[in-house]
Every structure is written in C-alpha cells, then in structure tokens.
Write a protein that holds these residues in place. Structure first.
Motif, PDB file in Angstrom:
ATOM      1  N   VAL A  13       0.861  -1.179   0.000  1.00  0.00           N
ATOM      2  CA  VAL A  13       0.000   0.000   0.000  1.00  0.00           C
ATOM      3  C   VAL A  13       0.895   1.226   0.000  1.00  0.00           C
ATOM      4  N   GLN A  14       0.585   2.183  -0.880  1.00  0.00           N
ATOM      5  CA  GLN A  14       1.324   3.436  -0.823  1.00  0.00           C
ATOM      6  C   GLN A  14       0.392   4.553  -0.376  1.00  0.00           C
ATOM      7  N   VAL A  15       0.797   5.207   0.681  1.00  0.00           N
ATOM      8  CA  VAL A  15       0.012   6.301   1.263  1.00  0.00           C
ATOM      9  C   VAL A  15       0.704   7.603   0.923  1.00  0.00           C
ATOM     10  N   LYS A  16      -0.056   8.543   0.414  1.00  0.00           N
ATOM     11  CA  LYS A  16       0.525   9.861   0.116  1.00  0.00           C
ATOM     12  C   LYS A  16      -0.195  10.905   0.950  1.00  0.00           C
ATOM     13  N   ILE A  17       0.570  11.714   1.661  1.00  0.00           N
ATOM     14  CA  ILE A  17      -0.006  12.797   2.468  1.00  0.00           C
ATOM     15  C   ILE A  17       0.425  14.106   1.829  1.00  0.00           C
ATOM     16  N   GLY A  18      -0.539  14.956   1.535  1.00  0.00           N
ATOM     17  CA  GLY A  18      -0.193  16.216   0.886  1.00  0.00           C
ATOM     18  C   GLY A  18      -0.810  17.394   1.601  1.00  0.00           C
ATOM     19  N   GLY A  19      -0.116  18.515   1.573  1.00  0.00           N
ATOM     20  CA  GLY A  19      -0.629  19.737   2.173  1.00  0.00           C
ATOM     21  C   GLY A  19       0.372  20.855   1.985  1.00  0.00           C
ATOM     22  N   ALA A  20       0.089  21.962   2.628  1.00  0.00           N
ATOM     23  CA  ALA A  20       0.992  23.103   2.493  1.00  0.00           C
ATOM     24  C   ALA A  20       2.234  22.884   3.341  1.00  0.00           C
ATOM     25  N   ALA A  21       3.332  23.490   2.923  1.00  0.00           N
ATOM     26  CA  ALA A  21       4.550  23.445   3.733  1.00  0.00           C
ATOM     27  C   ALA A  21       4.240  24.033   5.102  1.00  0.00           C
ATOM     28  N   PRO A  75       1.781   4.634  -8.385  1.00  0.00           N
ATOM     29  CA  PRO A  75       0.377   4.668  -7.964  1.00  0.00           C
ATOM     30  C   PRO A  75       0.226   4.909  -6.474  1.00  0.00           C
ATOM     31  N   VAL A  76      -0.835   5.619  -6.143  1.00  0.00           N
ATOM     32  CA  VAL A  76      -1.140   5.902  -4.745  1.00  0.00           C
ATOM     33  C   VAL A  76      -2.384   5.101  -4.356  1.00  0.00           C
ATOM     34  N   ASP A  77      -2.330   4.461  -3.214  1.00  0.00           N
ATOM     35  CA  ASP A  77      -3.484   3.692  -2.755  1.00  0.00           C
ATOM     36  C   ASP A  77      -4.357   4.496  -1.816  1.00  0.00           C
ATOM     37  N   VAL A  78      -3.694   5.283  -0.977  1.00  0.00           N
ATOM     38  CA  VAL A  78      -4.442   6.155  -0.063  1.00  0.00           C
ATOM     39  C   VAL A  78      -3.862   7.557  -0.168  1.00  0.00           C
ATOM     40  N   LEU A  79      -4.721   8.506  -0.526  1.00  0.00           N
ATOM     41  CA  LEU A  79      -4.278   9.900  -0.576  1.00  0.00           C
ATOM     42  C   LEU A  79      -4.883  10.636   0.619  1.00  0.00           C
ATOM     43  N   VAL A  80      -4.042  11.155   1.483  1.00  0.00           N
ATOM     44  CA  VAL A  80      -4.511  11.980   2.588  1.00  0.00           C
ATOM     45  C   VAL A  80      -4.350  13.427   2.140  1.00  0.00           C
ATOM     46  N   ALA A  81      -5.497  14.081   1.896  1.00  0.00           N
ATOM     47  CA  ALA A  81      -5.453  15.439   1.353  1.00  0.00           C
ATOM     48  C   ALA A  81      -5.751  16.424   2.464  1.00  0.00           C
ATOM     49  N   LEU A  82      -4.726  17.141   2.896  1.00  0.00           N
ATOM     50  CA  LEU A  82      -4.923  18.135   3.952  1.00  0.00           C
ATOM     51  C   LEU A  82      -5.360  19.477   3.386  1.00  0.00           C
ATOM     52  N   ASN A  83      -5.359  19.573   2.050  1.00  0.00           N
ATOM     53  CA  ASN A  83      -5.935  20.763   1.420  1.00  0.00           C
ATOM     54  C   ASN A  83      -6.445  20.400   0.027  1.00  0.00           C
ATOM     55  N   VAL A  95      -5.188   4.737  -7.388  1.00  0.00           N
ATOM     56  CA  VAL A  95      -5.622   3.556  -8.158  1.00  0.00           C
ATOM     57  C   VAL A  95      -7.125   3.356  -8.007  1.00  0.00           C
ATOM     58  N   ASP A  96      -7.707   2.630  -8.931  1.00  0.00           N
ATOM     59  CA  ASP A  96      -9.118   2.265  -8.808  1.00  0.00           C
ATOM     60  C   ASP A  96      -9.304   1.504  -7.498  1.00  0.00           C
ATOM     61  N   GLY A  97     -10.288   1.884  -6.751  1.00  0.00           N
ATOM     62  CA  GLY A  97     -10.525   1.229  -5.464  1.00  0.00           C
ATOM     63  C   GLY A  97      -9.714   1.848  -4.341  1.00  0.00           C
ATOM     64  N   GLY A  98      -8.842   2.781  -4.685  1.00  0.00           N
ATOM     65  CA  GLY A  98      -8.048   3.476  -3.669  1.00  0.00           C
ATOM     66  C   GLY A  98      -8.898   4.514  -2.951  1.00  0.00           C
ATOM     67  N   ALA A  99      -8.287   5.144  -1.962  1.00  0.00           N
ATOM     68  CA  ALA A  99      -9.065   6.033  -1.105  1.00  0.00           C
ATOM     69  C   ALA A  99      -8.488   7.442  -1.062  1.00  0.00           C
ATOM     70  N   ILE A 100      -9.389   8.400  -0.858  1.00  0.00           N
ATOM     71  CA  ILE A 100      -8.951   9.760  -0.532  1.00  0.00           C
ATOM     72  C   ILE A 100      -9.538  10.108   0.833  1.00  0.00           C
ATOM     73  N   ILE A 101      -8.671  10.421   1.770  1.00  0.00           N
ATOM     74  CA  ILE A 101      -9.108  10.851   3.098  1.00  0.00           C
ATOM     75  C   ILE A 101      -9.034  12.368   3.121  1.00  0.00           C
ATOM     76  N   TYR A 102     -10.126  13.012   3.484  1.00  0.00           N
ATOM     77  CA  TYR A 102     -10.116  14.477   3.465  1.00  0.00           C
ATOM     78  C   TYR A 102     -11.084  14.992   4.508  1.00  0.00           C
ATOM     79  N   ASP A 103     -10.904  16.258   4.852  1.00  0.00           N
ATOM     80  CA  ASP A 103     -11.793  16.927   5.796  1.00  0.00           C
ATOM     81  C   ASP A 103     -12.726  17.832   4.991  1.00  0.00           C
ATOM     82  N   PRO A 104     -14.020  17.517   4.950  1.00  0.00           N
ATOM     83  CA  PRO A 104     -14.934  18.308   4.102  1.00  0.00           C
ATOM     84  C   PRO A 104     -14.955  19.789   4.494  1.00  0.00           C
ATOM     85  N   LYS A 105     -14.568  20.080   5.730  1.00  0.00           N
ATOM     86  CA  LYS A 105     -14.620  21.475   6.184  1.00  0.00           C
ATOM     87  C   LYS A 105     -13.508  22.320   5.549  1.00  0.00           C
ATOM     88  N   THR A 106     -12.381  21.701   5.220  1.00  0.00           N
ATOM     89  CA  THR A 106     -11.234  22.486   4.727  1.00  0.00           C
ATOM     90  C   THR A 106     -10.850  22.119   3.301  1.00  0.00           C
TER      91      THR A 106
END
Lengths: 601, 294
Positions: A13-21, A75-83, A95-106
């Motif tokens: 599984v590859q997890v990618k976490i992205g956001g501002a510096a 390929p990314v399996d889980v994308l953690v999007a902080l923005n 990837v197909d079937g992969g996930a995006i974790i995000y906060d709907p508020k931000t």
C-alpha cells in the motif's frame, strides 16, 4: 490513473499525504512509517517539497509491504489530502478502489471527475482536534488514525508511539493525541467502501531500522571514529550536519558549521593533518567551492572523506529535487592529476557500509575519498535490517600517531630525517602525525620533494617521481575498493543487462522483480566504486550480456560515456532522466518491456 | 634551551636581499626558542606568497597551504589536536584579500591561534599588483591609474570582529617584534599580529626608510591596550593615510588591544578532550544511535 505493474495480487500500500509546507507532513509521515516497521512490515518513503518554508505544496509518501521493497512506486493507494490543492494535483495517481481521506470542512474533492472509482472518506479532522481540545497540527494524527483504520492495521502502534513521543510533554498532551488518533480511525471504519488491501503486523519479523541516506552516512561516520565534521548548509546534505551535530556530545565529535564550503574543506584537511578522521559534505554547488581544497588534499596526501549529494544543477538549480549529474564533476574536479576514490552508495545499507569503508580507504591511500549520493538517497527513509556493526573495522594505514619517529627507520633517510613523501613501490609513505618526536615535516600544496620541501619540487626527476608516486596509489586502490554489485539474473541468460550507479539501484531492483514475474529476466550491475573504474568487471559483464542498457539520472549519459571511454564498449540502450524526479520502477519496467518484448505501455 | 638557529632547515632563504621577511623570520625563530617550543610540537601553517616560502626554511610541523586558506587549515589542526602550538603566517593578499572571510570569522571565534600577517602593501610573488592594504591612489601593474578603493583596516577589522589580541609590528625592529610575537603566541585566544614588512622589489612607497620615519612604540607613550573603543578609534585615525607626511601620520606599533579571560572556541567544545585521532582507535559503539532509528 496510472497502470499498476504491481499486479492484482499486490500486497503493498502506498500512502501519500499532501498539504501546504509547514503542516508537519514529513514528521507525520515518518511516524506512520515507524508504525508499520515496528509491526515488521517494510517501508520506503519519498518526500517531495519545494525550497520554501511556508506556502509551497509538500507531499510525503510511504510505501508499505509485507514483502521486501526497494523503492517508491507511482500509484497511490491512499491519498490523505490536507488541502484542496492535494486533491487537485494527485487524485489521478490514486488507483481504482483506492481512497482519498479528506476533511470536508477544509478540503474540496470536487476536482475528482470519477469519484465512483475511488473510496472518498470524509474525516472531520479539524472538528476531531477541536473536540479533543488539541492543536491544529494534530490534524495529522487524526489522519494517521484514519489511514490505519482504512488498512485494518492495529492502532496500538500509533498510540504507543504517541505516548512515547509526548511523554516529556506530560500525560495530558499524549492523551489528547491518542484520543485524536482513535477518533480518526473510527471515522475511517465507518467508510462505506472496503479497502482492497489489508495490512497486518508480521509475527516474529526480524528487527528493522528506519533510516534515510544521510542518517546512514552519519551512522557510518560515527562507527568509523569520525573526529571532525565540517559543512555549510546545503540541501540535501544539511540533514547530515544536523544529525552529526545532534550526536557530537554523545560520541565526541567536533562538528563545525563553517563560514563557507571552502573553509569546511580546508578545516577538514587541517584536522586530517592532526590525525582526526575528518569529513565534509555538501551538494554540487558547495562542492564547487571545495574543489580547490580537494586538489590540496590530493597533493598534500591528506586522508579525507567528502560527501557530494547531488541535486539538479547547474548553479542553484532545483534545490530539493534529485539528479545524478555530478558524476563527471567529482571525477574531474580540481586542476592537475591526483588519485581519488569515488564510491556511490545505492541505498541506505550501502551508505552505511561505504561510509565507514571510505574512512579506511582515505587512511590507507592518504587521499580524498568521495561519497557520491543524491537527494533520493539522502532524504528518503527505508526500513532495513539493522546495520552490521560487527563488520566495521578501523584501518588507519601507514600512520604513526605518537612516540618517536626514530623507531620507524623505514620512514627516514640515511641521516635519520623523516621523509613524509618517501617514494615507495605502492606510492604510500609513512604518515607521522604532528607531535611525533623528531619528525620534522612539511605538508605542501606545492609540488615537493620527499621531505615535503617545495624548493626542490620543480626539479624534473623529483616532479616525475612524486607525481608517479601519488598516481600509483590508484593502482593500490584497485585491490581495496568494493567491486560492482550484481542483482537479478546472470547476464548470459538474461534478456537484457542493466548498468546503473547510485540510488537508481532501488527502482531498478524493484522493476526487475516485476519483469521476472512477466518472464523477462534482467541482470543488473550496480557500479559501486566509480573510481578507480572497474574496467574488467564491467567489460566482462557486458561481453556476457545479450544486450545492455544504462539507466542514469542525467541528460548527457555520464556513466555511459565513462563505460565507452574505459571499456571501449557501447551500451545498446539508455534511459536518462533529468526532470528532478527520481526514476520510478514503472519507467524502467515499461522501457525494458518495450525493448525486450516490443510491448508498448 | 634552543636557539633561533635550531629552527633552521637545510634550505637557504630565497627572499630578495633586504626583504622585510628576514626580520620577521629572525624574530619568529627567536620567539620560538625563547618560549622553549620544541619543533615537533610547533605547527606552522603558511598561505601562498613570498612569506610562504618560509615553509622551506623553518623547522617545525609545517603545512604550506593554499592561497588564502591557511586559517581554515590551522583551525582544523588546532581543534583536532589542542596540544600543539599553532601559528599561522599569511601575506596581506592571503589574509585580507582572498581569505578575508576566513580572517573575520577566525577573529570572532577567538580560536587559540596566532595569526601573523606579512603586510607589505603589495603582491610580491605575482610581481607587484595592488594588495588589499595598498594605499588609495597608488599605481601598480593592476591599477595603472591608481587604486580606487580604501585599504583594509586590518587591525581595526580584527578588533571589530572579536580578536582578543591585536598588535602591529615592524620587521626592522626585530627586538620589539620578537616581544610582540612571544606575547601573541602565549595569548590565550585569537592573536592578530600585523607586521609591516617592506617589499624592496615592488613597493617603492612603503620602504624601510618610510616606515622608520613614522613608527613609534605604543608602550613608550603609555598606551592602555585594554580599552576596546579607544583601540578601535586608534585604528581609524592612523592607518589609512599612508601617503601623508611623517609628522602628520605617525604609525603606532605594539599591542593595540588585548582582552584576557574570554573563553576560546575550543573551551566550548566540551565533548572532546585531547587529540581527535584517539577517537578512531577502534570502531565506535553506535548501539544507542542505531536504537534511535527503530
């Protein structure tokens, strides 16, 4: 979406976490990696960031697998999007079937055109933190909890780590962190879609450590008995300065951030004169300033270790990205001719071993040894077996540290005068440290005679004798330096043979595993010692190969040119990359398939 | 007890007859012998220039380094073996031109080193170009219409950047210079000794006679070297107007500023004691550092 050559039976599984510096992404990512390696899984991380402290886009990704892995993948399996920017930039990698974790508020996921192919997991990171009475930076902790929930991995690895990490700040801080992580996990468990890969701790796994290239070099230098380290900050070498500075009191090392790289190099040469094991490291720009001193080390026969961790140039270039474009630079740096050794670690285990060996080689040969790395090696952590410290040895060569030089008649002339630069069959002279009784000496940047005096240095016979003496040390080096490393199939049975150096080793090793599954056998030679160039081994490897390909991270084919020059052989294919990004195993996989099978991706 | 001649080597000096380096060389060897420094515990680092050829003529643990880089080499040598006495000899181009950055930073570190500059206001070895201490307006092969910039205020710079011993000497006054060298070498901290040393071949302005008419010993006039601001003011008044008459411009020699008791750079390195080669007698046990990575 990317094609995924890992195949349908993949277990990673590859997890990618992205956001501002400034979001604390790298620290969070490293915590996540530690959770997995403590459970016996293998990890490889990749950090990408601009040369900014705040405001830029940062990503950290960690690949996790129960199997041994050698690099990141695309390929990314889980994308953690902080923005929102993270979603916009990276949703196509999931990837197909992969996930995006995000906060709907931000964060908005509106940019995802085909959300049905993904598992979009809303986790109210901000609210979780606020409810727990925590600080905003703890959003990362909630996100990590969610990642563990999604992949079915026990939360205890994270909560134990948080308790340990915040122990010194008091139990309340640790408690809030644990609560935030737990809440994050609960939201992920409520997600409607099942995540395709389940990560479980490996029972009775062998112990592992988690290190990046600079930590590995630092550990190798400490093990080797380094006495002085000098540097001027320059990405990606700066974290080695930080690492050694953080350990200077524990291990008795003088670590100096000098006024510039010129001073770093010359200070190290002075320390080496006094007998310290001494090292400096930088990237290409700083090495440009060190070049003058490198020549001084060569002619004065100073034992020093120099780290050159390449980032894309020229000049300031792409400070935080990677390249392998300084190979020719380190080979030819400085005017005149003198022996040097260039070692190119391919991974963190190499980095540890080659660093302590570099100190031995420098002492044995009394000449500079260069460790050639790059950002991909320096910045990224990999889980590896604990380094083999039992194998470390200290060989200081022909050295007299104390006592009286009179007890070393082999180093004296007929009148009992010490000959610092005595001409010998292997080019090596006895090195008496200053302070040894009776050893008058002059280390010299001028050409010099056997005593070190410059006055007679220019005499024809002396110049030739001293020049040849120094260069003979390179012949001596051939018997001391590490040979090329071989991976994969035997070249005589392989469809194709790859030649590479440095951190390209990782993606190449990863790709040949996938190719083998498709029935394409590949042989790999990693050229570990770049100089003296292993002419015999490379020539023989190429002669035994059906076809050959050089994979290197530069535009002009620097290794390829070296092979042509030294081995009088032409590689059949090449892959060059010079966009600042590391090779991906996918790129190598697809190119080799195309060459061997005529299959176009 | 050794004599100045005990610091000779088989090589005869190659300096021009009348070169100010002879007086400095004599004073240094006298200082070494009077201080009882054994040649095998005395390390001298030279830069590149006419002065640097002294590396061939001086019996010691020598390092004839690169142009401008003598101070970093000496820094590494000193910090790696604090038991050695380390003296650095540089020219004015070395210390105040190409190596000015190293000079300034060495001052503020208060390294326990002695920095001796052979200051002849000209580049000798490269045939007479303007140096960083050449007076404004002077014509040289590299400045045929005259130097446009001000000379470096060498001693003022040293005081400003934190050197704890700052002195000026004159190579013709060997006895006085010997005393300054001994004081500089025994000073605990960064000692700067800038020595006027006439170049008889290339500098027709700042000659032996020119200096003799102008210099005076500070101690003869009751100078107090402990007042940093006064010392700084003295460097501003007297050293940048070399073309003026002897009456207008008297040039002080002697200890301009000295501060005792300030910790040296090495005092802060509490993690090590003794020569660093002892750190590499056997592989270090890195068990604890490895445990951090788990």
């Amino acid at each position: 979406m990317q094609a995924d050559p890992r195949g349908p039976s993949r277990r990673d599984v590859q997890v990618k976490i992205g956001g501002a510096a400034g979001f604390g992404i790298k620290a969070a990512g490293r915590t996540l990696a530690r959770c997995f390696t403590q459970g016996g899984l293998h990890t490889f991380d990749l950090t990408e960031y601009p040369s900014l402290i705040r405001g830029g886009h940062n990503v950290y990704q960690v690949r996790v697998s129960p199997d041994e892995i050698h690099s990141h993948v695309l390929p990314v399996d889980v994308l953690v999007a902080l923005n929102t920017e993270t979603v916009e930039r990276h949703h196509e990698e999931v990837v197909d079937g992969g996930a995006i974790i995000y906060d709907p508020k931000t964060t908005s996921v509106e940019s995802v055109p085909d959300p049905k192919r993904l598992c979009i997991v809303a986790v109210p990171l901000d609210d979780i933190v606020v409810e727990a009475g925590g600080q905003r930076i703890m959003r990362n902790v909630a996100a990590l909890g969610a990642v563990l929930g999604l992949t079915g991995y026990p939360l205890s690895f994270l909560t134990d780590s948080l308790v340990a990490q915040f122990a010194h700040k008091g139990p309340e801080i640790a408690k809030v962190n644990v609560e935030v992580a737990t809440k994050g996990r609960e939201f992920a468990l409520k997600a409607a879609c099942p995540f395709p890969v389940h990560l479980e701790p490996v029972p009775n796994a062998l112990p592992q450590i988690l290190v990046d290239g600079n930590e590995a070099v630092g550990l190798g230098a400490l093990a080797a008995g380094i006495g002085m380290y000098c540097a001027y900050p320059m990405t990606p070498a700066s974290t080695l300065l930080h690492y050694l500075a953080a350990h200077d009191h524990e291990y008795g090392v003088v670590v100096k951030h000098t006024e510039d790289e010129i001073a770093a190099m010359n200070t190290v040469i002075g320390a080496s004169f006094a007998g310290a094991r001494a090292m400096c490291a930088t990237s290409g720009g700083g090495f440009s300033l060190m070049v003058e001193g490198l020549g001084l080390a060569g002619v004065s026969e100073s034992a020093i270790v120099v780290g050159v961790f390449t980032r894309p140039g020229p000049a300031t270039g792409l400070p935080t990205w990677t390249e392998q474009s300084d190979l020719r630079f380190v080979l030819h740096a400085a005017q005149g001719e003198f022996p040097r050794v260039v070692l190119a670690p391919g991974d963190r285990t190499d980095a540890f071993e080659l660093t302590w060996k570099a100190f031995n080689l420098a002492d044995q040969l009394q000449t500079p040894v260069i460790l050639l790395g790059d950002t991909y090696l320096s910045d990224n952590r990999e889980s590896v077996a604990p380094f083999d410290t039992a194998a470390v040895c200290v060989d200081r060569g022909k050295i007299v540290t104390d006592g009286d030089i009179a007890t070393h008649p082999e180093a004296l002339d007929d009148a009992g005068m010490y000959l610092r630069y005595k001409v010998t069959p292997d080019g090596l002279s006895t090195r008496a440290l200053p302070g040894v009784t009776g050893a008058l000496q002059v280390m010299n940047s001028y050409e010099h005679d056997e005593y070190g005096y410059g006055a007679q240095g220019e005499e024809v016979a002396n110049r030739v004798a001293q020049n040849e003496k120094r260069l003979r040390k390179l012949d001596r080096a051939c018997g001391l330096v590490p040979p090329p490393a071989l991976f994969g199939a035997d070249p005589s049975t392989a469809e194709i043979s790859i030649l590479c150096f440095g951190s390209t080793k990782g993606p190449v090793r990863e790709a040949i595993g996938w190719l083998a599954r498709e029935g394409v056998n590949v042989a790999v030679m990693q050229i570990v010692t770049i100089w003296p160039f292993p002419v015999h081994e490379v020539s023989e490897f190429m002669d035994r190969s059906k076809r050959t390909m050089v994979v290197e991270g530069n535009a002009t084919g620097q290794l390829e040119g070296l092979i042509r020059q030294k081995c009088l052989r032409a590689p059949d294919w090449r892959i060059n990359r010079y966009d600042g990004r590391p090779f991906s195993p996918e790129q190598i996989f697809e190119t080799v398939r195309e060459v061997v099978l005529g299959v176009h991706a | 007890m050794s004599t100045p001649d005990d610091f000779l080597t088989p090589n005869a000096p190659t300096w021009c007859p009348g070169c100010g380096n002879f007086g400095m060389w004599r004073a240094l060897r006298t200082a070494y012998s009077e201080l009882g420094l054994p040649f095998d515990k005395l390390a001298v680092v030279w830069g590149i220039g006419c002065h640097g050829n002294g590396a061939d003529f001086t019996k010691c643990q020598g390092f004839h380094a690169l142009h401008g880089r003598a101070l970093p080499v000496a820094t590494g040598l000193h910090l790696a073996n604090p038991e050695l006495t380390v003296v650095v000899e540089m020219g004015d181009g070395d210390a105040f031109g190409i190596g000015l950055g190293h000079f300034a930073h060495s001052c503020r570190r208060n390294l326990d080193l002695t920095s001796i500059t052979h200051d002849n206001q000209v580049y000798g070895l490269t045939t007479g170009q303007a140096s960083p201490t050449t007076e404004q307006g002077v014509h040289t092969p590299s400045t045929p219409t005259g130097v446009l910039e001000r000379p470096v205020n060498t001693v003022g710079l040293a005081i400003a950047e934190g050197a704890t011993f700052v002195a000026r000497g004159f190579s013709d006054d060997v006895e006085h210079l010997t005393g300054l060298m001994k004081a500089a070498i025994t000073h605990k901290g960064f000692a700067v000794l800038d020595v006027f040393q006439p170049c008889v071949t290339w500098n027709k302005l700042n000659t032996h006679a020119w200096f003799r008419e102008r210099v005076y010993r500070l101690e003869d006039e009751g100078w107090d070297p402990t007042d940093r601001a006064k010392a700084m003011a003295l460097t501003l008044e007297n050293f940048s107007e070399m073309t003026c008459t002897p009456e207008e411009c008297r040039i002080p020699i002697g200890v301009i500023y000295q501060e005792e008791g300030r910790p040296t750079y090495a005092d802060g390195l509490t993690q090590v004691a003794g020569p660093l080669w002892k750190q590499a007698l056997a592989p270090r046990d890195i068990t604890r550092a490895l445990a951090e990575q788990s």
